[in-house]
Design an enzyme around this catalytic site. Structure first.
Site, PDB file in Angstrom:
ATOM      1  N   CYS A 112      58.312   9.659  15.441  1.00 29.49           N
ATOM      2  CA  CYS A 112      59.626   9.916  16.728  1.00 29.49           C
ATOM      3  C   CYS A 112      60.947   9.742  16.324  1.00 29.49           C
ATOM      4  CB  CYS A 112      59.706   9.329  17.764  1.00 29.49           C
ATOM      5  SG  CYS A 112      57.855   9.412  18.604  1.00 29.49           S
ATOM      6  N   HIS A 249      65.077  10.525  22.933  1.00 29.12           N
ATOM      7  CA  HIS A 249      63.571  10.814  22.990  1.00 29.12           C
ATOM      8  C   HIS A 249      63.047  11.100  24.015  1.00 29.12           C
ATOM      9  CE1 HIS A 249      59.762  10.508  20.927  1.00 29.12           C
ATOM     10  NE2 HIS A 249      59.595   9.720  21.096  1.00 29.12           N
ATOM     11  N   ASN A 279      55.676  13.889  25.152  1.00 26.97           N
ATOM     12  CA  ASN A 279      56.369  13.662  23.901  1.00 26.97           C
ATOM     13  C   ASN A 279      55.568  14.254  22.479  1.00 26.97           C
ATOM     14  OD1 ASN A 279      56.414  11.786  21.978  1.00 26.97           O
ATOM     15  ND2 ASN A 279      55.493  10.054  22.552  1.00 26.97           N
TER      16      ASN A 279
HETATM   17  O1  UT7 Z   1      57.613   7.919  21.396  1.00 26.13           O
HETATM   18  C1  UT7 Z   1      56.772   6.345  20.722  1.00 26.13           C
HETATM   19  C2  UT7 Z   1      56.516   5.526  21.556  1.00 26.13           C
HETATM   20  N1  UT7 Z   1      55.824   5.385  22.455  1.00 26.13           N
HETATM   21  C3  UT7 Z   1      56.034   5.369  23.238  1.00 26.13           C
HETATM   22  O2  UT7 Z   1      57.064   5.231  23.917  1.00 26.13           O
HETATM   23  C4  UT7 Z   1      54.967   5.263  24.947  1.00 26.13           C
HETATM   24  C5  UT7 Z   1      55.377   3.430  25.681  1.00 26.13           C
HETATM   25  N2  UT7 Z   1      54.526   3.259  26.664  1.00 26.13           N
HETATM   26  C6  UT7 Z   1      54.002   4.705  27.829  1.00 26.13           C
HETATM   27  O3  UT7 Z   1      55.283   4.864  28.095  1.00 26.13           O
HETATM   28  C7  UT7 Z   1      53.512   3.403  28.823  1.00 26.13           C
HETATM   29  O4  UT7 Z   1      52.934   2.202  28.131  1.00 26.13           O
HETATM   30  C8  UT7 Z   1      51.865   3.848  29.208  1.00 26.13           C
HETATM   31  C9  UT7 Z   1      52.481   5.723  30.079  1.00 26.13           C
HETATM   32  C10 UT7 Z   1      51.465   4.739  27.972  1.00 26.13           C
HETATM   33  C11 UT7 Z   1      51.135   3.602  29.763  1.00 26.13           C
HETATM   34  O5  UT7 Z   1      51.544   3.433  31.112  1.00 26.13           O
HETATM   35  P1  UT7 Z   1      52.362   1.815  31.447  1.00 26.13           P
HETATM   36  O6  UT7 Z   1      52.401   2.018  33.186  1.00 26.13           O
HETATM   37  O7  UT7 Z   1      51.707   0.820  30.747  1.00 26.13           O
HETATM   38  O8  UT7 Z   1      49.814   1.109  31.757  1.00 26.13           O
HETATM   39  P2  UT7 Z   1      49.328   1.269  31.099  1.00 26.13           P
HETATM   40  O9  UT7 Z   1      49.112   1.265  29.874  1.00 26.13           O
HETATM   41  O10 UT7 Z   1      49.711  -0.640  31.539  1.00 26.13           O
HETATM   42  O11 UT7 Z   1      48.009   0.560  31.821  1.00 26.13           O
HETATM   43  C12 UT7 Z   1      47.844   1.173  33.254  1.00 26.13           C
HETATM   44  C13 UT7 Z   1      46.739   0.934  33.868  1.00 26.13           C
HETATM   45  C14 UT7 Z   1      45.236   0.489  33.196  1.00 26.13           C
HETATM   46  O12 UT7 Z   1      43.701   0.061  34.071  1.00 26.13           O
HETATM   47  P3  UT7 Z   1      44.163  -1.290  34.623  1.00 26.13           P
HETATM   48  O13 UT7 Z   1      43.585  -1.859  33.318  1.00 26.13           O
HETATM   49  O14 UT7 Z   1      45.180  -1.732  35.147  1.00 26.13           O
HETATM   50  O15 UT7 Z   1      42.604  -0.970  35.500  1.00 26.13           O
HETATM   51  C15 UT7 Z   1      44.785   2.006  32.191  1.00 26.13           C
HETATM   52  O16 UT7 Z   1      44.030   1.544  31.963  1.00 26.13           O
HETATM   53  O17 UT7 Z   1      46.737   2.246  33.888  1.00 26.13           O
HETATM   54  C16 UT7 Z   1      45.452   3.020  32.989  1.00 26.13           C
HETATM   55  N3  UT7 Z   1      45.385   4.128  32.613  1.00 26.13           N
HETATM   56  C17 UT7 Z   1      45.249   5.354  33.112  1.00 26.13           C
HETATM   57  N4  UT7 Z   1      44.593   6.149  34.278  1.00 26.13           N
HETATM   58  C18 UT7 Z   1      45.082   7.522  34.510  1.00 26.13           C
HETATM   59  C19 UT7 Z   1      45.866   3.942  31.598  1.00 26.13           C
HETATM   60  N5  UT7 Z   1      46.205   5.608  30.412  1.00 26.13           N
HETATM   61  C20 UT7 Z   1      45.993   6.126  32.463  1.00 26.13           C
HETATM   62  C21 UT7 Z   1      45.188   7.436  32.687  1.00 26.13           C
HETATM   63  N6  UT7 Z   1      44.811   7.751  33.402  1.00 26.13           N
HETATM   64  N7  UT7 Z   1      46.174   8.526  31.499  1.00 26.13           N
END
Ligand code: UT7
Length: 322
Positions: A112, A249, A279
């Site tokens: 990125c 970004h 992204n």
């Molecule tokens: O560009 C390079 C750098 N990249 C970034 O900066 C990305 C950084 N990370 C993020 O933007 C976020 O961490 C994400 C958007 C990827 C994820 O959001 P989050 O609030 O951190 O969610 P999480 O990974 O903690 O997941 C929360 C819940 C999980 O379920 P449980 O374990 O709480 O039951 C996941 O399994 O959301 C679930 N989950 C989804 N649910 C519905 C993960 N992906 C999805 C999805 N739809 N697509």
């Protein structure tokens, strides 16, 4: 001698995939994607489109905006993680598509941060008098390296390209750039196979896609960008109140909001395209920049802070008097 941005351009594939479309492919919801990321739709390349074809269209538009032709370009740098080929590098493919000859042309793979790294390199060439008209591109076809069955990553990414033309100037222009990286975090965000590692697995048809420990990346992104903003202001000798536009970004709206808060900037002065582009990795900053230049928000003479964070980890920033 400084460099200045003489023109910007960008290009997005016509095909749009909405959150509703993704609901039919993986177990997710429009509500989850919007509230956790800010993304509503993303552009996806057709099989005929490649990183070099998207780059070429973005470059043409930047060159037109700068009022320069292929004969003027004397340096080409492309930031990308998704090159058309292992080699020749994407910049040479763009060079050929644009009918440019006998110039340096190279690509950088800093995820990125690819555009900011390329911009910083080009800035040095212009400052040293080695380039009079540099083409800098950030472009990706991330859709090709996504595992479309992994809801944790499939909903996040998109394809596109953005470009700028840099020319010499007696006044800045690019005030300062800052680049950094820390390879100890390589396993938090990666594509697991490459050329000298795992190529045999890819050849034999192994399933592979971008792997990310999203939550850990999120925390490190917010902390690192906060530090980066402070360091950039000090390096540039600028107070945060002087910045007209934050052009970040576009990974996640919540990460962007944290950076804006750090700068005491209202969201009206932050360029946000993540809703429509997702992204797009190295393409996201030049795409956002071109969007806000063309819709008239960013005006000549204004001060911009560009900042990024991505796989590696790599990160970087640029303070730009547009
Ligand atoms: O560009 C390079 C750098 N990249 C970034 O900066 C990305 C950084 N990370 C993020 O933007 C976020 O961490 C994400 C958007 C990827 C994820 O959001 P989050 O609030 O951190 O969610 P999480 O990974 O903690 O997941 C929360 C819940 C999980 O379920 P449980 O374990 O709480 O039951 C996941 O399994 O959301 C679930 N989950 C989804 N649910 C519905 C993960 N992906 C999805 C999805 N739809 N697509």
């Amino acid at each position: 001698m400084y460099s200045r941005i003489a023109g910007t351009g960008s290009y997005l594939p016509a095909k749009i995939v909405t959150n509703a479309d993704l609901e039919k492919m993986v177990e997710t919801s429009d509500e989850w994607i919007r509230t956790r990321t800010g993304i509503e739709r993303r552009h996806i390349a057709t099989p005929e489109e490649t990183t070099s074809s998207l780059s070429t269209e973005a470059a043409r538009r930047a060159m037109e905006a700068a009022g320069v032709g292929p004969e003027d370009i004397d340096f080409i740098a492309v930031g990308t993680t998704t090159p058309d080929l292992i080699f020749p590098n994407v910049a040479t493919l763009v060079q050929a598509r644009l009918g440019i000859h006998d110039t340096p042309a190279f690509s950088l793979e800093t995820a990125c941060s690819g555009f900011i790294y390329a911009l910083s390199m080009a800035d040095k060439f212009v400052k040293l008098g080695e380039s009079k008209c540099a083409l800098v591109i950030g472009a990706e076809c991330l859709s090709r390296v996504i595992d479309w069955t992994d809801r944790g990553t499939a909903v996040l990414f998109g394809d596109g390209a953005g470009a700028v033309v840099l020319t010499p100037s007696e006044t800045p222009g690019l005030v300062t750039t800052l680049l950094s990286a820390d390879g100890q975090y390589q396993d938090l965000l990666k594509f697991p196979y490459g050329v000298s590692f795992g190529f045999d697995k890819l050849r034999s048809g192994a399933k592979a896609g971008i792997q990310m420990k999203g939550n850990e990346v999120f925390k490190l992104a917010v902390n690192t960008l906060s530090r980066l903003v402070d360091q950039t202001l000090v390096k540039g000798g600028i107070d945060k109140s002087e910045i007209d536009w934050l052009v970040p970004h576009q990974a996640n709206l919540r990460i962007i909001q944290a950076a804006a808060k750090k700068l005491d900037m209202p969201m009206e002065r932050v360029v946000v395209t993540v809703r429509d582009h997702g992204n797009t990795s190295a393409a996201s900053i030049p795409l956002a920049l071109d969007t806000a230049v063309r819709d008239g928000r960013i005006q000549r003479g204004q001060l911009l802070l560009l900042e990024t964070f991505g796989g590696g980890f790599t990160w970087g920033s640029a303070l730009v008097r547009y």
